[in-house]
Design a protein around this motif. Structure first.
Motif, PDB file in Angstrom:
ATOM      1  N   VAL A 287      16.143  69.945  87.318  1.00  0.00           N
ATOM      2  CA  VAL A 287      16.038  71.135  88.289  1.00  0.00           C
ATOM      3  C   VAL A 287      17.059  70.740  89.543  1.00  0.00           C
ATOM      4  O   VAL A 287      17.540  71.690  90.235  1.00  0.00           O
ATOM      5  N   LYS A 288      17.446  69.603  89.737  1.00  0.00           N
ATOM      6  CA  LYS A 288      18.345  69.159  90.966  1.00  0.00           C
ATOM      7  C   LYS A 288      19.952  69.949  90.288  1.00  0.00           C
ATOM      8  O   LYS A 288      20.623  70.162  91.352  1.00  0.00           O
ATOM      9  N   HIS A 289      20.048  70.117  89.292  1.00  0.00           N
ATOM     10  CA  HIS A 289      21.292  70.684  88.849  1.00  0.00           C
ATOM     11  C   HIS A 289      21.158  72.277  88.573  1.00  0.00           C
ATOM     12  O   HIS A 289      22.280  72.958  87.797  1.00  0.00           O
ATOM     13  N   ILE A 299      15.379  77.114  81.406  1.00  0.00           N
ATOM     14  CA  ILE A 299      14.730  76.026  81.617  1.00  0.00           C
ATOM     15  C   ILE A 299      13.159  75.940  81.094  1.00  0.00           C
ATOM     16  O   ILE A 299      12.590  77.049  81.509  1.00  0.00           O
ATOM     17  N   TYR A 300      12.713  75.224  80.263  1.00  0.00           N
ATOM     18  CA  TYR A 300      11.568  75.292  79.712  1.00  0.00           C
ATOM     19  C   TYR A 300      10.744  74.152  80.130  1.00  0.00           C
ATOM     20  O   TYR A 300      11.223  73.027  79.807  1.00  0.00           O
ATOM     21  N   HIS A 301       9.565  74.216  80.972  1.00  0.00           N
ATOM     22  CA  HIS A 301       9.007  72.926  81.270  1.00  0.00           C
ATOM     23  C   HIS A 301       7.599  72.933  80.768  1.00  0.00           C
ATOM     24  O   HIS A 301       6.837  74.003  80.895  1.00  0.00           O
ATOM     25  N   MET A 302       7.084  71.877  80.385  1.00  0.00           N
ATOM     26  CA  MET A 302       5.799  71.651  79.710  1.00  0.00           C
ATOM     27  C   MET A 302       4.593  71.917  80.737  1.00  0.00           C
ATOM     28  O   MET A 302       3.350  72.067  80.427  1.00  0.00           O
ATOM     29  N   ASP A 303       5.033  71.415  81.934  1.00  0.00           N
ATOM     30  CA  ASP A 303       3.971  71.405  82.967  1.00  0.00           C
ATOM     31  C   ASP A 303       3.867  72.895  83.339  1.00  0.00           C
ATOM     32  O   ASP A 303       4.739  73.597  84.006  1.00  0.00           O
ATOM     33  N   GLY A 310       9.769  68.170  96.436  1.00  0.00           N
ATOM     34  CA  GLY A 310      11.427  68.150  96.377  1.00  0.00           C
ATOM     35  C   GLY A 310      11.774  69.087  95.562  1.00  0.00           C
ATOM     36  O   GLY A 310      12.894  69.639  95.417  1.00  0.00           O
ATOM     37  N   VAL A 311      11.025  69.643  94.375  1.00  0.00           N
ATOM     38  CA  VAL A 311      11.270  70.275  93.370  1.00  0.00           C
ATOM     39  C   VAL A 311      11.891  71.913  93.817  1.00  0.00           C
ATOM     40  O   VAL A 311      12.776  72.630  93.624  1.00  0.00           O
ATOM     41  N   GLN A 312      11.028  72.559  94.748  1.00  0.00           N
ATOM     42  CA  GLN A 312      10.983  73.787  95.252  1.00  0.00           C
ATOM     43  C   GLN A 312      12.428  73.785  95.883  1.00  0.00           C
ATOM     44  O   GLN A 312      13.017  74.987  96.323  1.00  0.00           O
ATOM     45  N   GLN A 313      12.751  72.739  96.912  1.00  0.00           N
ATOM     46  CA  GLN A 313      14.110  72.717  97.588  1.00  0.00           C
ATOM     47  C   GLN A 313      15.300  72.970  96.598  1.00  0.00           C
ATOM     48  O   GLN A 313      16.259  73.393  97.162  1.00  0.00           O
ATOM     49  N   CYS A 314      15.365  72.536  95.520  1.00  0.00           N
ATOM     50  CA  CYS A 314      16.460  72.748  94.489  1.00  0.00           C
ATOM     51  C   CYS A 314      16.669  74.252  94.292  1.00  0.00           C
ATOM     52  O   CYS A 314      17.881  74.776  93.856  1.00  0.00           O
TER      53      CYS A 314
END
Length: 487
Positions: A287-289, A299-303, A310-314
Motif C-alpha cells: 500500500v505504500k506504492h 489490491i485484494y487483502h485477506m485481512d 501507517g496504512v491509512q496515511q498511504c
C-alpha cells in the motif's frame, strides 16, 4: 440442508451421551459462528461471545465502525463474564487476542506484586497493547490477582487464524505461553486451496469485470493462504510473481515455479494489475506504492480491515468512494488513475465453514477431555492427525449416507477413527454379511498378487528355468536357479 447442517447433526449424534462431554466447561468464543456456539452448548458447555476478533471473516457479533477501544472493552467484559472469582476454562481465540490479554494481565500483576509498578501504556508503540495495558492498570488496585486466577482455571486455547497462531508461537518462544493451544486450521489442503483462493475470485468478480488471463499479479508472502491464491491465479492465466523477504517462502515459491521478487519498485508503476496481500503485517508494504500503481489496479487483502498503523496515511490525498462494505475505490486527483481495494469477503465455499466448525468442536473436546493429564504441554500444536481424520470423517460420511441407500444391514457400519486406530474413514463392518464370499475374494486377490510378482520377475529376466504349476487356489513356482543382479 447445507453441508454444515449435515456435519453439525452428525457431530451431535456421534458425541451424544447421557453425560454431556463438555459439562461444566466455560467457553469464550471469539471467532465462532452461531452454529459452533449452539453445538458446544448442546454438548454441555456454557458459551459466551464477547466480540469478534479483528482477523475474522464472520463479523456476525461486531458492528461496522467498531473502534479498537470498543473491541478490547468487549473482550475484557467477556473475560469478566463469570465474575471476579471465575473465568473461562477454554478460549476459541481466532486472533489470539483474549490469550494476549490474559498473559499481559499475569505479567503486569507479577510486576505489581514484586515492585509495586503499574503497567505503562506509553512504553509501547503497539496501538492494541496500549489499550490492553490501560485496562489492566485500571483494575490492578481492585483485584491484583484477577488474571492469575483466570490463568489457573484455563484448560487451553483453540486458535483459528494465521496471525493468531503466529502470536501464540511468539509467546511460546518467549516462554510466556502458560497453557496449551491447538491451531485448528493448520490443514494446508483446506486453508489454501478451498479457502483464500475462492475468496479472491469471489471478490474480484463482485468488484470488476476484469479478465484475469494475461494480467500481471503480485502475491505478497507465501504462507498457506497466499500459496493458494498464487496457484489459482496462475491456473486462471495470470502471470504471477511472489513478493517475499522470507528465504524459506522464497525457496518454496521458486520450487513451485513462480518468479520471486524482493522489491516492489520495479513492478508497481507499469506492470502489475492485481496485488494480493496476506494477513501478515510485514506484507502490507504494497500500500505504500498505491499512488504509483497503474490505472484500475486491484489490491485484494485477506485481512478484512485496513487500519494498521501507517496504512491509512498511504491513501492520504486520494478520493475514496465506498462501493459497498467490501469494496473501496480510490482516485488520485493528480493522475486521475483509480485503484480498487477489495476486502476479504469470507470463504464462500461451504466446506470451509463446516471444516472450521468441526475442527473447533473436536479440538475443544480434546483439550477438555485431556485436562489434568500431561498429554499437552504449554505449546502450540497443529490439529492432531487423529482429530483431522475425524473431521474428514464427519464430512465424508454424511455424503456417503446420502449417496447410498442405507439398509438395516448397513446401519452402524460407519467408522469414525479414534486415536491410535489409523485414518480409515470408510464404512466398515465387523462381521461381513457373506463370509464365504469374502474368503473367495481374499483367495482371488492373493492369486493376483502372486501372479503379478511372478510375471514381474520373469519380465526382468531374473529367472532361469523356472517351472510354474497352478493348483487352485495356489500358485507353485519351482526356481532351480535365480540370478540376482547387483553387488
Amino acid at each position: 440442508m447445507t453441508l454444515i447442517d449435515d456435519v453439525c447433526a452428525f457431530v451431535k449424534g456421534y458425541y451424544n451421551a447421557e453425560a454431556p462431554p463438555l459439562r461444566d466447561a466455560r467457553i469464550i468464543a471469539m471467532d465462532s459462528s452461531k452454529v459452533v456456539m449452539k453445538t458446544l452448548g448442546s454438548l454441555g458447555a456454557e458459551v459466551h461471545k464477547p466480540s469478534e476478533n479483528t482477523y475474522s471473516t464472520y463479523f456476525s457479533f461486531g458492528w461496522k465502525g467498531e473502534t479498537r477501544e470498543e473491541h478490547w472493552k468487549r473482550i475484557k467484559r467477556g473475560l469478566d463474564h463469570w465474575g471476579p472469582a471465575g473465568g473461562p476454562s477454554l478460549i476459541l481465540d481466532g486472533g489470539g487476542e483474549a490469550t494476549l490479554f490474559i498473559l499481559e494481565g499475569v505479567k503486569a500483576e507479577k510486576a505489581f506484586a514484586d515492585t509495586g509498578q503499574l503497567p505503562d501504556p506509553s512504553s509501547t508503540d503497539d496501538a492494541d497493547l496500549k489499550i490492553i495495558l490501560s485496562m489492566i492498570r485500571d483494575g490492578l488496585n481492585t483485584d491484583p490477582k484477577r488474571y492469575h486466577k483466570m490463568k489457573d482455571g484455563l484448560v487451553g486455547v483453540c486458535v483459528a487464524t494465521i496471525e493468531g497462531v503466529k502470536r501464540l508461537v511468539q509467546l511460546q518462544a518467549n516462554g510466556t505461553l502458560l497453557f496449551p493451544a491447538i491451531y485448528v486450521t493448520g490443514s494446508k489442503f483446506i486453508s489454501s486451496l478451498y479457502g483464500c483462493c475462492y475468496s479472491l475470485f469471489d471478490g474480484i468478480k463482485r468488484a470488476t469485470n476484469m479478465l484475469i488471463p494475461g494480467k500481471k499479479a503480485i502475491v505478497c508472502g507465501y504462507d498457506e493462504g497466499s500459496e493458494g491464491c498464487a496457484i489459482v491465479l496462475e491456473q486462471a492465466g495470470a502471470d504471477v510473481s511472489v513478493y517475499t523477504v522470507d528465504p524459506n517462502h522464497a525457496l518454496q515459491a521458486d520450487l513451485r515455479g513462480f518468479h520471486v521478487i524482493k522489491t516492489l519498485d520495479d513492478v508497481v508503476s507499469s506492470e502489475a494489475d492485481i496485488f494480493v496481500t496476506n494477513m501478515n503485517k510485514d506484507n502490507m508494504d504494497v500500500v505504500k506504492h498505491v499512488k504509483r500503481m497503474k490505472n484500475k489496479a486491484i489490491i485484494y487483502h485477506m485481512d478484512p480491515i485496513l487500519d494498521y498503523a501507517g496504512v491509512q496515511q498511504c491513501f492520504s490525498g486520494m478520493q475514496r468512494t465506498i462501493v459497498n462494505p467490501q469494496i473501496d475505490k480510490w482516485v488520485c486527483p493528480e493522475t486521475k488513475s483509480s485503484v480498487t481495494v477489495l476486502k476479504n469477503t469470507g470463504c464462500p465455499a461451504d466446506l470451509m465453514s463446516s471444516w472450521s466448525f468441526a475442527s473447533l468442536v473436536v479440538a475443544v473436546l480434546e483439550l477438555w477431555g485431556k485436562r489434568g493429564t500431561d498429554k499437552y504441554e504449554n505449546k502450540v500444536y497443529d490439529l492432531p492427525e487423529h482429530l483431522e481424520a475425524k473431521v474428514s470423517a464427519f464430512h465424508f460420511l454424511p455424503k456417503l449416507i446420502k449417496t447410498k441407500k442405507e439398509t438395516n444391514s448397513q446401519a452402524g457400519q460407519v467408522f469414525v477413527p479414534k486415536e491410535g486406530q489409523g485414518n480409515n474413514v470408510f464404512p466398515m463392518s465387523a462381521e461381513p454379511n457373506n463370509c464365504k464370499t469374502s474368503a473367495k475374494i481374499r483367495e482371488i486377490l492373493a492369486m493376483g498378487l502372486k501372479a503379478c510378482g511372478l510375471f514381474g520377475i520373469a519380465a526382468l529376466g531374473l529367472i532361469n528355468g523356472a517351472e510354474v504349476s497352478f493348483s487352485k487356489p495356489t500358485v507353485c513356482v519351482e526356481l532351480p536357479s535365480i540370478t540376482i543382479w547387483g553387488n
